[in-house]
Write an enzyme that holds these catalytic residues in place. Structure first.
Site, PDB file in Angstrom:
ATOM      1  N   GLN A  96       0.839  -1.183   0.000  1.00  0.00           N
ATOM      2  CA  GLN A  96       0.000   0.000   0.000  1.00  0.00           C
ATOM      3  C   GLN A  96       0.883   1.243   0.000  1.00  0.00           C
ATOM      4  O   GLN A  96       1.853   1.333   0.757  1.00  0.00           O
ATOM      5  CB  GLN A  96      -0.895  -0.002   1.248  1.00  0.00           C
ATOM      6  CG  GLN A  96      -1.941   1.105   1.259  1.00  0.00           C
ATOM      7  CD  GLN A  96      -2.747   1.101   2.539  1.00  0.00           C
ATOM      8  OE1 GLN A  96      -2.226   1.448   3.595  1.00  0.00           O
ATOM      9  NE2 GLN A  96      -4.002   0.706   2.459  1.00  0.00           N
ATOM     10  N   TYR A 169      -6.051  10.109   5.468  1.00  0.00           N
ATOM     11  CA  TYR A 169      -4.816  10.496   4.789  1.00  0.00           C
ATOM     12  C   TYR A 169      -5.147  11.314   3.539  1.00  0.00           C
ATOM     13  O   TYR A 169      -6.313  11.582   3.245  1.00  0.00           O
ATOM     14  CB  TYR A 169      -3.970   9.257   4.488  1.00  0.00           C
ATOM     15  CG  TYR A 169      -3.459   8.600   5.754  1.00  0.00           C
ATOM     16  CD1 TYR A 169      -2.538   9.259   6.575  1.00  0.00           C
ATOM     17  CD2 TYR A 169      -3.918   7.351   6.163  1.00  0.00           C
ATOM     18  CE1 TYR A 169      -2.091   8.687   7.761  1.00  0.00           C
ATOM     19  CE2 TYR A 169      -3.477   6.773   7.348  1.00  0.00           C
ATOM     20  CZ  TYR A 169      -2.566   7.437   8.141  1.00  0.00           C
ATOM     21  OH  TYR A 169      -2.131   6.890   9.309  1.00  0.00           O
ATOM     22  N   ARG A 217      -7.900   1.515  -1.584  1.00  0.00           N
ATOM     23  CA  ARG A 217      -8.620   1.508  -0.307  1.00  0.00           C
ATOM     24  C   ARG A 217      -9.434   2.784  -0.219  1.00  0.00           C
ATOM     25  O   ARG A 217      -8.896   3.891  -0.137  1.00  0.00           O
ATOM     26  CB  ARG A 217      -7.665   1.373   0.873  1.00  0.00           C
ATOM     27  CG  ARG A 217      -8.367   1.480   2.224  1.00  0.00           C
ATOM     28  CD  ARG A 217      -7.560   0.925   3.377  1.00  0.00           C
ATOM     29  NE  ARG A 217      -7.898  -0.469   3.622  1.00  0.00           N
ATOM     30  CZ  ARG A 217      -7.535  -1.126   4.723  1.00  0.00           C
ATOM     31  NH1 ARG A 217      -6.804  -0.536   5.652  1.00  0.00           N
ATOM     32  NH2 ARG A 217      -7.886  -2.388   4.900  1.00  0.00           N
ATOM     33  N   GLY A 308      -7.190  -8.761  10.175  1.00  0.00           N
ATOM     34  CA  GLY A 308      -6.025  -8.018  10.630  1.00  0.00           C
ATOM     35  C   GLY A 308      -5.555  -8.339  12.024  1.00  0.00           C
ATOM     36  O   GLY A 308      -4.627  -9.124  12.226  1.00  0.00           O
ATOM     37  N   ARG A 309      -6.196  -7.755  13.013  1.00  0.00           N
ATOM     38  CA  ARG A 309      -5.719  -7.909  14.390  1.00  0.00           C
ATOM     39  C   ARG A 309      -5.796  -9.347  14.889  1.00  0.00           C
ATOM     40  O   ARG A 309      -5.023  -9.751  15.756  1.00  0.00           O
ATOM     41  CB  ARG A 309      -6.493  -6.951  15.300  1.00  0.00           C
ATOM     42  CG  ARG A 309      -6.026  -5.519  15.104  1.00  0.00           C
ATOM     43  CD  ARG A 309      -6.915  -4.478  15.737  1.00  0.00           C
ATOM     44  NE  ARG A 309      -6.337  -3.156  15.529  1.00  0.00           N
ATOM     45  CZ  ARG A 309      -6.423  -2.462  14.388  1.00  0.00           C
ATOM     46  NH1 ARG A 309      -7.084  -2.971  13.363  1.00  0.00           N
ATOM     47  NH2 ARG A 309      -5.861  -1.274  14.264  1.00  0.00           N
TER      48      ARG A 309
END
Length: 341
Positions: A96, A169, A217, A308-309
């Site tokens: 990414q 972002y 994304r 993910g986590r």
């Protein structure tokens, strides 16, 4: 979730993704470290694909002190080592690429002079002080920075590239009406707010050619009053597809990635957006069980599921889910056999 999927010339053996998560364990210059390589290596076994964490495309686009970088050709060798170690496990890998914009550590910048109070910077509420409004010339430079970063990713041996347009972002700052207050061709209507992200997509495509997949994304729901909604992102998703995106990775929250919520809390985005697209859709969101991951795929809310986590806590999660599924299948077959007898 254990069926294969093809995007362009790239085939994934299953639909489970290790999504990009900022680890902040690169060097201060953004170089790949042994710790970072080991993190990805041990999570490569059995998974469908990996998306390496967001990597800053220019020095002034850095978000974290030890964030991974992709802003200079000198970083290619380390990135090549990282991609090679993941490939040893037979796993496709992308990276990414991002620019922090108003959330940058140094020289914060964005679509507007002072960003909205809704944009947090490392958890701090309120306007981002000293944020510089980007000129059109600066925008052209950043577009080129993204293109060159994608070229480096290709040279390093990554299989695809993902452009980061979420979590507050820079590209998300342009897309959101909460942070984009411009009155020129880069602000106002949804189409104008997407102009800059689409310029980035087209420049990346020009840099890497037609065969390498581009993921994007998308911050599909700001989850704040006055921000982008799912209805907006249904329109945006079609525009991104038309611009050349090959897979849409859906996330949300203009103040950053949400860490709490019910399992699969972003699946609603895929449920609404996937039907209007001809490209695969990926969702994440607190997925902890194979049952939930499989459900999201089975009910057509997404084609790919980011875990993910859960994988941070248990690097063997994928193989454990495979064994559970095989065990359940054996029990079903045994039950069917007994009934037939």
């Amino acid at each position: 979730m254990f069926s294969d999927l093809k995007i362009k010339n790239l085939t994934f053996k299953n639909r489970i993704v290790l999504p990009p998560m900022a680890l902040d364990i690169a060097s201060e210059k953004g170089e790949v470290t042994a710790k970072l390589i080991e993190h990805y290596r041990i999570r490569s076994q059995g998974i469908g694909l990996i998306i390496v964490e967001h990597s800053y495309v220019s020095r002034n686009g850095k978000a974290h002190p030890c964030q991974l970088g992709i802003y200079d050709d000198e970083l290619i060798k380390g990135l090549e080592h990282l991609a090679r170690e993941i490939h040893r496990e037979g796993t496709p890998v992308g990276i990414q690429i991002s620019h922090a914009g108003g959330r940058a550590l140094m020289s914060p910048c964005g679509p507007s002079g002072t960003l909205s109070k809704y944009l947090s910077r490392f958890g701090q509420k309120g306007p981002v002080k000293g944020s510089k409004k980007l000129s059109k010339e600066s925008l052209r430079r950043i577009v080129n920075d993204f293109a060159q970063a994608a070229r480096r990713a290709q040279l390093a041996g990554f299989d695809f590239v993902e452009i980061h347009g979420a979590h507050g972002y820079l590209l998300n700052q342009f897309y959101s009406p909460l942070t984009n207050l411009r009155r020129d061709e880069y602000g106002g209507t949804l189409e104008k707010r997407l102009r800059f992200p689409i310029e980035v997509i087209k420049a990346v495509r020009g840099a890497i050619g037609e065969n390498m997949p581009i993921f994007y994304r998308l911050g599909a729901d700001d989850r704040l009053a006055g921000g982008n909604s799912i209805e907006d992102s249904i329109i945006a998703a079609r525009l991104l597809q038309n611009a050349g995106v090959d897979c849409l990775d859906l996330s949300g929250g203009i103040c950053g990635y949400l860490k709490n919520g019910p399992e699969g809390f972003f699946a609603y985005m895929g449920k609404a957006i996937k039907p209007v697209l001809d490209i695969p859709v990926m969702v994440t969101g607190g997925i902890k069980t194979g049952i939930k991951a499989n459900e999201i795929i089975a009910d057509h809310s997404a084609d790919l599921v980011g875990v993910g986590r859960t994988l941070l806590q248990d690097s063997e999660w994928v193989s454990k889910q495979w064994l559970k599924m095989k065990s359940n299948q054996s029990l079903i077959e045994e039950k069917d056999y007994m009934i037939s007898v």
